[in-house]
Design a protein around this motif. Structure first.
Motif, PDB file in Angstrom:
ATOM      1  N   LEU A 236      53.580  53.849  35.402  1.00  0.00           N
ATOM      2  CA  LEU A 236      53.075  53.171  36.599  1.00  0.00           C
ATOM      3  C   LEU A 236      51.870  53.927  37.160  1.00  0.00           C
ATOM      4  CD1 LEU A 236      54.059  50.670  38.197  1.00  0.00           C
ATOM      5  CD2 LEU A 236      55.239  52.221  39.726  1.00  0.00           C
ATOM      6  N   LEU A 237      51.983  55.244  37.136  1.00  0.00           N
ATOM      7  CA  LEU A 237      50.903  56.098  37.639  1.00  0.00           C
ATOM      8  C   LEU A 237      49.645  55.918  36.783  1.00  0.00           C
ATOM      9  CD1 LEU A 237      51.140  58.178  39.997  1.00  0.00           C
ATOM     10  CD2 LEU A 237      51.076  59.947  38.247  1.00  0.00           C
ATOM     11  N   LEU A 238      49.845  55.900  35.466  1.00  0.00           N
ATOM     12  CA  LEU A 238      48.719  55.724  34.538  1.00  0.00           C
ATOM     13  C   LEU A 238      48.043  54.368  34.769  1.00  0.00           C
ATOM     14  CD1 LEU A 238      47.172  56.638  31.904  1.00  0.00           C
ATOM     15  CD2 LEU A 238      48.904  55.396  30.641  1.00  0.00           C
ATOM     16  N   VAL A 239      48.862  53.332  34.862  1.00  0.00           N
ATOM     17  CA  VAL A 239      48.315  51.982  35.076  1.00  0.00           C
ATOM     18  C   VAL A 239      47.642  51.910  36.453  1.00  0.00           C
ATOM     19  CG1 VAL A 239      48.880  49.523  35.172  1.00  0.00           C
ATOM     20  CG2 VAL A 239      50.072  50.981  33.578  1.00  0.00           C
ATOM     21  N   GLY A 240      48.268  52.572  37.433  1.00  0.00           N
ATOM     22  CA  GLY A 240      47.687  52.598  38.777  1.00  0.00           C
ATOM     23  C   GLY A 240      46.313  53.250  38.772  1.00  0.00           C
ATOM     24  N   SER A 241      46.197  54.344  38.009  1.00  0.00           N
ATOM     25  CA  SER A 241      44.893  55.028  37.959  1.00  0.00           C
ATOM     26  C   SER A 241      43.863  54.148  37.256  1.00  0.00           C
ATOM     27  CB  SER A 241      45.020  56.379  37.267  1.00  0.00           C
ATOM     28  OG  SER A 241      45.130  56.217  35.884  1.00  0.00           O
ATOM     29  N   LEU A 242      44.295  53.380  36.257  1.00  0.00           N
ATOM     30  CA  LEU A 242      43.368  52.463  35.578  1.00  0.00           C
ATOM     31  C   LEU A 242      42.962  51.333  36.535  1.00  0.00           C
ATOM     32  CD1 LEU A 242      45.028  52.275  32.046  1.00  0.00           C
ATOM     33  CD2 LEU A 242      42.784  53.199  32.550  1.00  0.00           C
ATOM     34  N   PHE A 243      43.903  50.914  37.374  1.00  0.00           N
ATOM     35  CA  PHE A 243      43.592  49.877  38.368  1.00  0.00           C
ATOM     36  C   PHE A 243      42.547  50.404  39.359  1.00  0.00           C
ATOM     37  CE2 PHE A 243      44.541  48.096  42.628  1.00  0.00           C
ATOM     38  CZ  PHE A 243      44.114  46.798  42.402  1.00  0.00           C
ATOM     39  N   VAL A 244      42.749  51.655  39.812  1.00  0.00           N
ATOM     40  CA  VAL A 244      41.781  52.259  40.743  1.00  0.00           C
ATOM     41  C   VAL A 244      40.399  52.310  40.090  1.00  0.00           C
ATOM     42  CG1 VAL A 244      41.199  54.385  42.003  1.00  0.00           C
ATOM     43  CG2 VAL A 244      43.545  53.553  41.983  1.00  0.00           C
ATOM     44  N   GLN A 245      40.372  52.664  38.795  1.00  0.00           N
ATOM     45  CA  GLN A 245      39.101  52.694  38.046  1.00  0.00           C
ATOM     46  C   GLN A 245      38.467  51.298  38.026  1.00  0.00           C
ATOM     47  OE1 GLN A 245      37.816  54.943  35.026  1.00  0.00           O
ATOM     48  NE2 GLN A 245      38.173  56.397  36.667  1.00  0.00           N
ATOM     49  N   SER A 246      39.303  50.288  37.855  1.00  0.00           N
ATOM     50  CA  SER A 246      38.762  48.920  37.746  1.00  0.00           C
ATOM     51  C   SER A 246      38.168  48.419  39.057  1.00  0.00           C
ATOM     52  CB  SER A 246      39.860  47.961  37.272  1.00  0.00           C
ATOM     53  OG  SER A 246      40.769  47.730  38.317  1.00  0.00           O
ATOM     54  N   LEU A 247      38.544  49.090  40.179  1.00  0.00           N
ATOM     55  CA  LEU A 247      38.009  48.660  41.480  1.00  0.00           C
ATOM     56  C   LEU A 247      36.505  48.933  41.587  1.00  0.00           C
ATOM     57  CD1 LEU A 247      40.875  49.826  43.877  1.00  0.00           C
ATOM     58  CD2 LEU A 247      40.375  47.510  43.120  1.00  0.00           C
ATOM     59  N   ASP A 248      36.026  49.884  40.760  1.00  0.00           N
ATOM     60  CA  ASP A 248      34.585  50.192  40.779  1.00  0.00           C
ATOM     61  C   ASP A 248      33.773  49.123  40.051  1.00  0.00           C
ATOM     62  OD1 ASP A 248      35.185  52.513  42.055  1.00  0.00           O
ATOM     63  OD2 ASP A 248      35.230  53.740  40.233  1.00  0.00           O
ATOM     64  N   LEU A 249      34.462  48.271  39.310  1.00  0.00           N
ATOM     65  CA  LEU A 249      33.749  47.277  38.499  1.00  0.00           C
ATOM     66  C   LEU A 249      33.609  45.955  39.243  1.00  0.00           C
ATOM     67  CD1 LEU A 249      35.775  48.002  35.263  1.00  0.00           C
ATOM     68  CD2 LEU A 249      33.377  48.587  35.579  1.00  0.00           C
ATOM     69  N   GLN A 250      32.525  45.262  38.890  1.00  0.00           N
ATOM     70  CA  GLN A 250      32.256  43.964  39.520  1.00  0.00           C
ATOM     71  C   GLN A 250      33.272  42.922  39.025  1.00  0.00           C
ATOM     72  OE1 GLN A 250      28.469  42.474  38.340  1.00  0.00           O
ATOM     73  NE2 GLN A 250      28.231  41.205  40.157  1.00  0.00           N
ATOM     74  N   MET A 251      33.846  42.172  39.951  1.00  0.00           N
ATOM     75  CA  MET A 251      34.869  41.181  39.595  1.00  0.00           C
ATOM     76  C   MET A 251      34.208  39.869  39.143  1.00  0.00           C
ATOM     77  SD  MET A 251      38.379  40.965  40.238  1.00  0.00           S
ATOM     78  CE  MET A 251      39.603  39.684  40.473  1.00  0.00           C
ATOM     79  N   MET A 252      33.242  39.395  39.915  1.00  0.00           N
ATOM     80  CA  MET A 252      32.557  38.129  39.603  1.00  0.00           C
ATOM     81  C   MET A 252      31.048  38.350  39.597  1.00  0.00           C
ATOM     82  SD  MET A 252      35.005  36.124  39.238  1.00  0.00           S
ATOM     83  CE  MET A 252      35.573  34.550  39.666  1.00  0.00           C
ATOM     84  N   MET A 253      30.386  37.554  38.780  1.00  0.00           N
ATOM     85  CA  MET A 253      28.919  37.621  38.754  1.00  0.00           C
ATOM     86  C   MET A 253      28.354  36.719  39.854  1.00  0.00           C
ATOM     87  SD  MET A 253      27.674  37.915  34.854  1.00  0.00           S
ATOM     88  CE  MET A 253      28.866  37.123  33.839  1.00  0.00           C
ATOM     89  N   SER A 254      27.057  36.879  40.116  1.00  0.00           N
ATOM     90  CA  SER A 254      26.443  36.094  41.205  1.00  0.00           C
ATOM     91  C   SER A 254      26.490  34.582  40.913  1.00  0.00           C
ATOM     92  CB  SER A 254      25.010  36.550  41.427  1.00  0.00           C
ATOM     93  OG  SER A 254      24.332  36.539  40.194  1.00  0.00           O
ATOM     94  N   ASN A 255      26.528  34.226  39.611  1.00  0.00           N
ATOM     95  CA  ASN A 255      26.558  32.794  39.285  1.00  0.00           C
ATOM     96  C   ASN A 255      27.992  32.231  39.258  1.00  0.00           C
ATOM     97  OD1 ASN A 255      27.448  34.048  37.015  1.00  0.00           O
ATOM     98  ND2 ASN A 255      25.856  33.279  35.647  1.00  0.00           N
ATOM     99  N   GLY A 256      28.933  33.042  39.704  1.00  0.00           N
ATOM    100  CA  GLY A 256      30.316  32.563  39.807  1.00  0.00           C
ATOM    101  C   GLY A 256      31.159  32.817  38.573  1.00  0.00           C
ATOM    102  N   LEU A 257      30.553  33.333  37.494  1.00  0.00           N
ATOM    103  CA  LEU A 257      31.323  33.603  36.266  1.00  0.00           C
ATOM    104  C   LEU A 257      32.030  34.951  36.388  1.00  0.00           C
ATOM    105  CD1 LEU A 257      28.762  32.419  33.595  1.00  0.00           C
ATOM    106  CD2 LEU A 257      30.948  31.347  34.111  1.00  0.00           C
TER     107      LEU A 257
END
Lengths: 503, 151
Positions: B13-34
């Motif tokens: 859970l800790l490992l996955v949690g740390s990967l989730f925290v890492q993913s927060l730095d990444l863009q979820m959606m592009m400006s064109n909605g994709l």
């Protein structure tokens, strides 16, 4: 006819000493690995896979196919002789194989099972030859949504069909998918989940994970089971290793029935050889006039599951070659290996690398013949090796894992990652989380992501694209049905208990 | 056994949690909605966290039922830990003594300590295996293995 012509050209391509040598090495090592208790086909292929990367493409393919088939053959040796199945598919072999050994018919049991394996394997390959190109032609109509739906179906099917818990299967799959996302995003070029480490920019190679979770974790499991006594078997008379033609004819019906079951089960994603062997044993018991004799050392109880086990090889290679979708742990490793060798399995593979693939199929048939010889005349040699190699096995697996991972990219960092995954794999095994779906997810992860994003690009972010096309709709419905199996089971049990209360 | 299982799943859970925290730095959606590169890592890690939490909850509920599961003796655990330590040490030894010598040392130590074989038998087996590895990988397949201080 076109397929037969291509197959003949394939046979011509493999007619050289190098190919023969690597095929022989593959089948010998594969049989030995398969015969050693605990090491299944996936673990065997993963550990020995790095050896193929230093070879030419055809030699590497022959080595891999030889190992794959050898492991399938080898599992029965320890099952028959010491009542310890080499892999899970060989569990059924112990039912009638070991009683035969206790009756002093070990040689006959080994020989008849080898012949059943040979016929099963050959029938499986005949199916492979004729069906692969047909399915590949059909799959040319596939686009990203169909591929996404197909890969999702394959993944979900492997998670729960093996009889284990669907929840554990889903944990294994999502963990594998998450690991597959580590590294550079192939569409946007962004670094993901790398913790700032340059070594992770290219992601974690699936071979590193496979060797860790299958090879190293096997070592750790073996250490728990060491010291357990195995029953000793007597000497095997050489003449027993060659059964009479009448014995073979008597078993032919069971062998053909087993082969058909094995082939069909092999094609289905997630079902695998273990289910095939159990089903064929059950079928044989049902059609037998003396079902009460099953489990006491009856020929049909041994020959049918063995034929089924080896017929799954041809069946399992159909979705791999024609669609590029593996349905089991072993074929997932093979898919990764084919990609690393520069071959992209899928509908276009026969156009782009047709010569290599036909040579590979011809090699499978050739390996099957070699295995029949090895598994009859040389069985005493393997039995001695099983007994002598046991105490040295744990450190040897460790060295093979260590060297294998290092040889991939000459990276000690990857060796460290392999050890980490070895520990994770060990706990996965201990707590019943399936490893094959996890590795399958690691291999399929990047392809799933690409086809998912391409599909959304095609539909302008409209998820209905997966439900408006007939093939993807069917596959998505099947996937949802598999996910709902626990609900159906619960409802069925409740209905059954209600009826019992009423009665 | 049950405690070890809980600890393992908490570590996961800790490992996955740390990967989730890492993913927060990444863009979820592009400006064109994709969807962008952060979409799947975030979604998958959330699903995995939920699955693990649900599994742990279920295990805690059925704790008493499965309490008497198979336990591993402390000697085997010690050997397992020792093997992992040996493997990690071998990584560092490769840089010092090279691959072939490190492999030999690893084999010798594991055979003597873990498999409890005699020094002589272990030394002979280690030497023969190391020689085979050298012949197969270096002489036959032509691979360049690190030589460390012998290079």
């Amino acid at each position: 006819m076109e397929q037969l012509q291509s197959l003949l050209i394939g046979f011509v391509d493999i007619l050289n000493f190098d190919v023969f040598l690597w095929c022989l090495i593959g089948v010998t090592v594969g049989t030995l690995v398969g015969a050693l208790p605990g090491l299944g086909s996936t673990a065997g292929i993963s550990i020995l896979l790095p050896l193929s990367f230093s070879l030419g493409t055809l030699n590497a393919l022959m080595l891999l196919m030889g190992i794959y088939q050898g492991v399938m053959y080898g599992g029965r040796i320890s099952a028959i002789l010491i009542n310890v199945p080499g892999d899970s598919a060989a569990v059924v072999t112990t039912f009638d194989g070991y009683p035969m050994t206790k009756q002093g018919k070990a040689g006959y049991a080994l020989a008849i099972s080898a012949i059943a394996s040979f016929i099963g394997g050959m029938l499986g390959f005949i199916g492979l030859v004729f069906l692969t190109t047909m399915i590949a032609q059909w799959a040319l109509a596939f686009s990203s949504p169909e591929y996404f739906a197909l890969m999702l179906f394959a993944l979900i099917a492997t998670s729960g069909l093996g009889g284990g818990s669907l929840l554990k299967g889903l944990i294994a799959i999502t963990f594998g998918l998450l690991i597959s996302l580590i590294g550079t995003d192939s569409i946007q070029g962004t670094q993901r989940l790398t913790y700032g480490l340059i070594e992770l920019w290219d992601g974690i190679n699936f071979v590193v994970i496979a060797i860790g979770v299958f090879g190293l974790s096997e070592m750790l499991i073996r250490m728990e089971n060491s010291g357990k006594q195995q029953d000793v078997f007597g000497k095997i008379p050489f003449k027993d290793l060659f059964p009479k033609v009448s014995d073979i004819i008597r078993n032919l019906g069971a062998i053909i029935r087993g082969s058909v079951v094995g082939f069909i089960i092999g094609v289905l994603p997630g079902a695998g050889s273990t289910i095939a062997t159990f089903l064929s044993y059950d079928l044989e018991k049902k059609v037998s006039k003396t079902p009460e004799k099953f489990g006491t050392g009856i020929d049909e109880g041994l020959s049918s599951p063995e034929a089924a086990n080896n017929a799954t090889v041809g069946g399992a290679l159909i979705p791999l070659f024609s669609l590029g979708i593996p349905g089991s742990g072993a074929t997932a490793i093979l898919l990764g290996a084919l990609i690393m060798l520069g071959i992209q399995p899928g509908p276009l593979m026969f156009e782009k690398s047709g010569d290599l693939i036909w040579a590979c199929i011809a090699g499978l048939m050739f390996a099957n013949v070699l295995l029949l010889i090895l598994n009859t005349a040389f069985v005493p040699f393997f039995t001695i090796l099983i007994q002598k190699a046991e105490p040295y096995l744990t450190p040897l697996i460790g060295i093979l894992c260590f060297l294998g991972v290092y040889m991939l990219n000459y990276s000690l960092f990857e060796v460290g990652i392999m050890i980490l995954f070895g520990v994770i794999g060990y706990f996965f095994r201990k707590y019943g989380l399936p490893l094959a779906p996890m590795v399958l997810a690691v291999v399929l992860g990047p392809m799933i992501e690409n086809s998912y994003r391409q599909s959304l690009l095609m539909s302008k972010n409209n998820l209905s694209i997966f439900f408006t096309r007939p093939i993807s709709f069917t596959l998505m419905v099947l996937t949802i049905l598999i996910l709902l199996i626990p609900v159906f089971r619960y409802l069925y049990r409740k209905l059954k208990s209600n009826r019992q209360v009423e009665v | 056994m049950f405690t070890v299982e809980v600890i393992f799943f908490l570590a996961l859970l800790l490992l996955v949690g740390s990967l989730f925290v890492q993913s927060l730095d990444l863009q979820m959606m592009m400006s064109n909605g994709l969807i962008s590169s952060g979409f799947l890592p975030r979604i998958i890690s959330i699903i995995l966290i939920l699955l693990i939490v649900y599994y742990l909850f279920e295990r805690l509920r059925h704790k008493k039922v499965e309490k008497q599961s198979k336990t591993v003796d402390s000697k085997s655990v010690m050997k397992q830990v020792l093997l992992i330590i040996c493997l990690f040490i071998s990584i560092f030894l490769v840089k010092v003594f090279g691959m072939i010598v490190s492999v030999g040392i690893f084999l010798l130590i594991t055979l003597v300590i873990i498999e409890e074989m005699s020094w002589l038998r272990s030394a002979i087996f280690s030497f023969c295996t190391t020689l085979c590895i050298y012949i197969i990988f270096v002489s036959w397949l032509g691979l360049v293995l690190p030589k460390g201080m012998f290079g």
